[in-house]
Structure formats: C-alpha cells, structure tokens
Design a protein around this motif. Sequence first.
Motif, PDB file in Angstrom:
ATOM      1  N   ASN A 314       1.041  -4.154  -2.971  1.00 35.07           N
ATOM      2  CA  ASN A 314       1.506  -4.899  -1.795  1.00 35.07           C
ATOM      3  C   ASN A 314       0.463  -5.936  -1.384  1.00 35.07           C
ATOM      4  O   ASN A 314       0.147  -6.092  -0.207  1.00 35.07           O
ATOM      5  CB  ASN A 314       1.794  -3.940  -0.636  1.00 35.07           C
ATOM      6  CG  ASN A 314       2.536  -4.608   0.503  1.00 35.07           C
ATOM      7  OD1 ASN A 314       3.437  -5.407   0.299  1.00 35.07           O
ATOM      8  ND2 ASN A 314       2.151  -4.288   1.729  1.00 35.07           N
ATOM      9  N   GLY A 317       1.562  -8.570   1.177  1.00 36.35           N
ATOM     10  CA  GLY A 317       1.721  -7.987   2.503  1.00 36.35           C
ATOM     11  C   GLY A 317       0.395  -7.647   3.142  1.00 36.35           C
ATOM     12  O   GLY A 317       0.229  -7.772   4.362  1.00 36.35           O
ATOM     13  N   SER A 387       5.115  -7.186  -5.323  1.00 36.56           N
ATOM     14  CA  SER A 387       4.634  -7.656  -4.029  1.00 36.56           C
ATOM     15  C   SER A 387       5.547  -8.718  -3.432  1.00 36.56           C
ATOM     16  O   SER A 387       5.713  -8.774  -2.214  1.00 36.56           O
ATOM     17  CB  SER A 387       3.213  -8.199  -4.169  1.00 36.56           C
ATOM     18  OG  SER A 387       2.678  -8.548  -2.917  1.00 36.56           O
ATOM     19  N   LEU A 391       8.001  -6.872  -0.685  1.00 35.57           N
ATOM     20  CA  LEU A 391       6.899  -7.042   0.259  1.00 35.57           C
ATOM     21  C   LEU A 391       7.111  -6.193   1.512  1.00 35.57           C
ATOM     22  O   LEU A 391       8.189  -6.187   2.104  1.00 35.57           O
ATOM     23  CB  LEU A 391       6.772  -8.519   0.648  1.00 35.57           C
ATOM     24  CG  LEU A 391       5.583  -8.890   1.536  1.00 35.57           C
ATOM     25  CD1 LEU A 391       4.996 -10.237   1.109  1.00 35.57           C
ATOM     26  CD2 LEU A 391       5.983  -8.969   3.006  1.00 35.57           C
ATOM     27  N   SER A 408      -0.221  -1.137   7.276  1.00 44.20           N
ATOM     28  CA  SER A 408       1.209  -1.352   7.431  1.00 44.20           C
ATOM     29  C   SER A 408       1.764  -0.292   8.360  1.00 44.20           C
ATOM     30  O   SER A 408       1.274   0.835   8.405  1.00 44.20           O
ATOM     31  CB  SER A 408       1.921  -1.299   6.078  1.00 44.20           C
ATOM     32  OG  SER A 408       3.318  -1.385   6.246  1.00 44.20           O
ATOM     33  N   MET A 414       5.921   1.793   2.146  1.00 43.31           N
ATOM     34  CA  MET A 414       4.688   1.785   1.355  1.00 43.31           C
ATOM     35  C   MET A 414       4.688   2.926   0.345  1.00 43.31           C
ATOM     36  O   MET A 414       4.238   2.766  -0.797  1.00 43.31           O
ATOM     37  CB  MET A 414       3.479   1.893   2.279  1.00 43.31           C
ATOM     38  CG  MET A 414       3.076   0.581   2.932  1.00 43.31           C
ATOM     39  SD  MET A 414       2.751  -0.735   1.742  1.00 43.31           S
ATOM     40  CE  MET A 414       1.532   0.041   0.697  1.00 43.31           C
ATOM     41  N   VAL A 417       6.781   1.843  -2.490  1.00 44.33           N
ATOM     42  CA  VAL A 417       6.082   0.862  -3.331  1.00 44.33           C
ATOM     43  C   VAL A 417       5.127   1.563  -4.283  1.00 44.33           C
ATOM     44  O   VAL A 417       5.064   1.243  -5.487  1.00 44.33           O
ATOM     45  CB  VAL A 417       5.324  -0.150  -2.448  1.00 44.33           C
ATOM     46  CG1 VAL A 417       4.362  -0.988  -3.281  1.00 44.33           C
ATOM     47  CG2 VAL A 417       6.305  -1.076  -1.735  1.00 44.33           C
TER      48      VAL A 417
END
Length: 589
Positions: A314, A317, A387, A391, A408, A414, A417
């Motif tokens: 990420n 982000g 990403s 994102l 985050s 997350m 991800v």
Amino acid sequence: MAVAVTLVRMKIAILRHSAKGQRGGMMTSGGILGLLLAGGTIFLAFQGGDWLAAAYAVWMLGWIIGPVFSGGDETLRPEFFSLVGLPAPRLAAGLLVSAFVGVAPVISLIALAGLVAAAAPGNALVAVPAMVLQLAIFVLLSKVAVAVLGIALRSRVGAIGAGLINGAVLAFLGQAWVFAVTFGQGGQIPAFVRYLPSGWGLLAVRGEYLALLSMAVLIVLLLAAWAALLARRTGASRPSTRGRRPMRAATAREAVVAKELRTWSRDLVRNYQLTFALAYGVFFAGAPLALGITGMLPLAGPIFIMMASAMTANSYGTDGTAHWLTLMTPGASDVRGRQLAWLLAVGPVALALAVAFTLAVDGPWPLVLAATFALLGGGAGMVPLISVYGLVPGTDPRSRSGNPLRTSEDDGAMTGVVYLTLFLVALTAAPAVLVTSLFGWWGVVAGAVTGVLCYWGLGLLASRRLAARGPELLQLMRTGRRPESGSSLFKMPELSKTEQTIAMICWSFGAIPLVPQGVLAAVFVSTGRLRMSWFLATYMPPGLRWPTAALMILLGLTMYGVGLWIPYRARKRAASAKAATVQGLNHTA
C-alpha cells in the motif's frame, strides 16, 4: 470516575456507529472465531496439568503481538484529550476502563472463565477477582507494548530493533509446531509457564493467594508506565534539523528513484517494515533447525521477498497526498521509479540471504534461485499494481499520530491487501518452481524470464492505471472517500451480515489449509524427515499423506474462491437491480 464513565460512553457510541457495514462483518467473524478459541480454552481447564496455563500464555502473547501489528485500538486516541488538561495518570485510568469495552475484552473474559473450572474446592469465588485482574493485565500489557513501540519508531535504531523483535516473535508463532515438538515431548508443558503473569490467576484459584497481590502490584506498575508513555506520546515531536545532500537527478525517473531511496532510508515506518520482513524470513526459515531440519533454511530469501511485498503493497496509500507532486510533473514515470527503488532496497538483501543460506546447507540451488528471481520481479510488479488498484487511504506522514504504526484507519482493507499480496506474489513463482521440479536448472531461466515479464507487464498496467485514475486516487488519499464512478479491487458491494462473515472468514483463514497444512505439509511429506508435527498429513497412513495435503490445498483455494465469488455475485446482483430500476424509469417516462 466521571472521566472513566465519559470515555466509556464515547467508546460505546463509536463502536455502535462503526458496527455497520464491512467493519461490522469483521467484528462478527472475529467474535465467532474468538468464541471458538475461548471454548477450546475452557475445555483445557478440565484436562489437568499446565495446559490451561499454556493457553493463557498464548492469549497474553496475542494481546501483546496482535495490537502491535494492527496499530492497536485507536478508537479513543490520547491526542484527542491533550488540550483538556487531564493529568496523565487520570487519563490513563480512564482509557484503561474504556479499553474493557469491545469484542476482544469480552471474548478474553469468557476464556478466563476457565479459572472457575480450574479452581480448587472452595476457591470458586477467588476466580472472579482473578479473572478481572488477569484481563486488566492483558489489556495493560497490550497498551504498554504499543506505546513502547510507538516511542521506538521515533528513532531509526528503535524502528530497526522493534522490527527485529516483532518479526522474530511472529515467525516463531508461525512455527509454533517446532517448539511444541521440542519442549512438549511426552505431552508435558514446561513448568515455568505457570509462573508467567498469564498464569498468576491460575495460581490464585489453586490456593496461592499471594498471586492476587502480585497481580494488583503489576497492574499499578503497568498503569504508571502507560501514563508516562502517554505523556511522551502527546508531547511535541522534534524534527531533524540535520542538513541533507541535494539530489542530482538528470531525468524525472531518476528523481523518483532518488526520492524513493531516500524515503526507504529515512521513513521510520519503512525501516520498520523492511527489518520486520527480514527478521520474519530468517527466523521462520531457521526455526526448524531446533529439530535438526535444514530444508527450510534456503527459503529465507524468498520468504523475505514475499513479506516485504506484503508490508509495502500500500505504498501509495502510505505516502498520501505527496503524490500530487508527481501528478504535476509532466512525463514523470513514478511507477517505474518506484519499481527500481524497491528492487534496490529488497533485491540485494534477498539475494544475499538466498546465496548464504543455500550455501550453508549445500542446495537446492535451482529451486532457490528460480524462486528468488521470479519473486523479485513479481514483487516489484505486484506492489505498485495492488497499490493503485486496491489503494487503502492512509494518514499522511506529516499528520501521523503519536502511534506511527497506525498508518490507516481501515484495518480490514489493510488485512485484505496483505493476504492478497502474499498469495499473488507467491503465485508468480509457481511457473518457475514447476519447471525446476521437472527440468532442474532450466527453472532458473524460467524464474528470470517470469521475473522480467512480471516487472515489465505488471508495472505497465500500474502505470496506465495511474495515468488514467491519478486525480481520483489523489482525491481518495486526501478525503478517504472513493468517487461513485470509480472502481477498486477492494471496493466491496453491499453484503448481508452472513455474506460479510463468510467472506471475511474465507479471506482470513484460507491461508491456513493452503500454505501450512497443504504446501508445507507436502514438502515435509516428500522429504520423509518429519514424522509428527501439527501438520495433519503427517498423522495419516503413508498412502493417505499426499491426498491429505492435496485436499488441504484444494480447501484453501476453495476458501479464497468463495471469498472472491461472494462479492462478485453481489456486484452482479446490484448491477442487475440498477439496470432494472433504470429500465423501469424509462418505461414510466
């Protein structure tokens, strides 16, 4: 008391409003899993010995490690109350009381009900204060661990040290079967487990009442330590005033590479992530050495690459709105520059690990080199691609709170991800591994070709996506709200509670049957050097070991497939409903 009551009411209100939507599904699935674990813990109370003490040690470790990796419970941040003028001890006491509100404390309290079943005759009433004190120790250890790590991440040395410790701890947890076999032979739990702070409640209900006093003293000490750490957290940070060498980039791509390399060396969160991935790869591959198993040691390099990819997937982000500089620079090749910088940061370390550890155990060279080359290209291509497509809006580095791990607010996204990156990056090495198993050294060539193709092709897709959706991504980074017309890899449609729960369980736990119970079990069965472990296949008759490992791999792939199919079906359902509505409006008009 007024402060504590106010903070508890605030926490309840925030949780009530946030329990809707995807986060509510995560809380439900987490609660179901927690109840299963709590039930298993209570069952151990009837087994005698030190099994219950060992289970509570695992719960304590989970309270310490879990929040460290997720950033901790930031529902009520200490920074919110820095201008109120509350003394640090009073604020810490109020936040401690509010920390008991939530799914995790309730589940832990249910698990601690095993103290009632394990109590000696006439000591059942002692279990009630022991449960409360034990839960307070768990919560405070969690708060202190997150606060200490947050302070450590304010310096490079602290960030590197924290990454080493946390990577090693998580790797050892992932290889818990090694230590279960090493220290638990004959079904015996080491005696020192009962004297850990997690076992003091058990000592109290068994007649050692001094343990209650020890628990109370430890709570006071931890509360004082947390109050002191809170005072440091809410204080002003001191920026570095040391001079920096100027960049001398001749092209836009070189400027991006230089900027990224400086970020890798200066951003303490990235220092932590890279060190964590390195420690995880080394200790995860080296843990079986305790049983004399050297077969996993050469895999330290590939495991490091996969974990580094997952930790940095990420990247846009995490960098936040600084991306507007690239958008305003004509001809800037941000993706290619990030890819090259990622390779320069990860590649030398991965190659050094692969060569050194493979040389130490004398092979297998073709497999390790093929996987390393393929994963380096796959990681360099997959990180920017995920990403820009998936994102997750993060906190700008300039606006980070006193907890640097909290990059985050969307923990569920997350987590998705990380799991998706691990799976996809590992998938890029599958062709090279297959060719190696069939044709030997030709797999190295296949790994190099696969890595180059992934680097070029996935990077090209990411570049096109960034060029087409750059302003929308910048808007998402700035506001955290995705445009209605935008699409995302992780944009979830409206799902029912049941669908959310099933999807989260599949994504969260699909890796267990796929990797350890499937892929790794197949590797160990093929070597024939590991007779008994926590792998189910090793307990089966010889003729059923391979089918069991294959069934576990199929189960893991099925869980991931269901996790993808549920939101896909919901999207189709929503699209059909929208089309029907539009058709109805047109017919009416």
